[in-house]
Write a protein that holds these residues in place. Structure first.
Motif, mmCIF file in Angstrom:
data_model
loop_
_atom_site.group_PDB
_atom_site.id
_atom_site.type_symbol
_atom_site.label_atom_id
_atom_site.label_comp_id
_atom_site.label_asym_id
_atom_site.label_seq_id
_atom_site.Cartn_x
_atom_site.Cartn_y
_atom_site.Cartn_z
ATOM 1 N N TYR A 7 0.872 -1.188 0.000
ATOM 2 C CA TYR A 7 0.000 0.000 0.000
ATOM 3 C C TYR A 7 0.899 1.224 0.000
ATOM 4 O O TYR A 7 1.945 1.230 0.659
ATOM 5 N N ASP A 8 0.526 2.242 -0.748
ATOM 6 C CA ASP A 8 1.330 3.467 -0.745
ATOM 7 C C ASP A 8 0.435 4.680 -0.973
ATOM 8 O O ASP A 8 -0.606 4.586 -1.640
ATOM 9 N N VAL A 9 0.867 5.796 -0.435
ATOM 10 C CA VAL A 9 0.153 7.079 -0.553
ATOM 11 C C VAL A 9 1.172 8.168 -0.842
ATOM 12 O O VAL A 9 2.271 8.156 -0.268
ATOM 13 N N HIS A 10 0.832 9.086 -1.711
ATOM 14 C CA HIS A 10 1.582 10.337 -1.808
ATOM 15 C C HIS A 10 0.602 11.498 -1.862
ATOM 16 O O HIS A 10 -0.464 11.393 -2.477
ATOM 17 N N ALA A 11 0.979 12.597 -1.201
ATOM 18 C CA ALA A 11 0.168 13.814 -1.230
ATOM 19 C C ALA A 11 0.412 14.540 -2.545
ATOM 20 O O ALA A 11 1.526 14.531 -3.085
ATOM 21 N N LEU A 41 3.990 1.777 -8.440
ATOM 22 C CA LEU A 41 5.208 0.953 -8.333
ATOM 23 C C LEU A 41 5.628 0.773 -6.884
ATOM 24 O O LEU A 41 6.156 -0.284 -6.529
ATOM 25 N N HIS A 42 5.401 1.777 -6.038
ATOM 26 C CA HIS A 42 5.778 1.621 -4.632
ATOM 27 C C HIS A 42 4.912 0.560 -3.955
ATOM 28 O O HIS A 42 5.414 -0.265 -3.187
ATOM 29 N N ALA A 43 3.628 0.572 -4.228
ATOM 30 C CA ALA A 43 2.749 -0.455 -3.654
ATOM 31 C C ALA A 43 3.136 -1.834 -4.182
ATOM 32 O O ALA A 43 3.174 -2.815 -3.431
HETATM 33 MG MG MG Z 1 5.824 5.962 -1.941
#
Ligand code: MG
Length: 157
Positions: A7-11, A41-43
């Protein structure tokens, strides 16, 4: 077989595009990130690392490390894939969900699948990219940021 999830999040921040699945997607915002901020890609990397019980992307590519400033996240993806190979596995399939109101992901989903499949050396039908909104609820609904979830299955090579 081994399974992993990520799981990944960016603002969102200033900018005119977001990187998603290795694809440059035009948008009226960018993302705040040390690397290129590619949540897809991060997730996926975290799912791949998770399947190997090898920690998370932050341990392998620390944001404190200047080497990764503005990094192309495909570098991370290829590294995770090499770890899978070293341990005698191969990626069976991966399924990724992007959560945002905008940008629209659908028109870019095939290009993302093709880019990811090429980097991982698998068929395009082994990679799924789909999207949902959160019905204007929460941080994604308020268009403050973008999130992605991924699962993957590893098979003995
Ligand atoms: Mg990230």
């Amino acid at each position: 077989m081994r399974i992993g999830q990520g799981y990944d999040v960016h603002a969102f921040g200033d900018g005119d595009h977001v990187m998603l699945g290795g694809v440059r997607v035009p948008h009226d915002r960018g993302v705040l990130a040390h690397s290129d901020g590619d949540v897809v890609l991060h997730a996926l990397c975290d799912a791949m690392l998770g399947a190997l019980a090898l920690g998370d992307i932050g341990q392998h590519f620390p944001p404190s490390d200047e080497r990764w400033r503005g990094a192309d996240s495909r570098t991370f993806l290829r590294h995770c894939n090499s770890l899978i190979g070293e341990r005698g596995y191969r990626l069976g399939n991966a399924d990724i969900t992007v959560v945002c109101e905008r940008p629209k992901v659908g028109p870019h989903a095939l290009a993302m699948r093709e880019a990811i499949a090429a980097d991982l050396g698998v068929e395009v039908d082994a990679i799924s990219v789909k999207a949902t909104t959160s019905e204007q609820l929460g941080f994604t609904g308020r268009r403050e940021g973008i999130a992605a979830m991924a699962v993957c299955l590893l098979l003995r090579a």
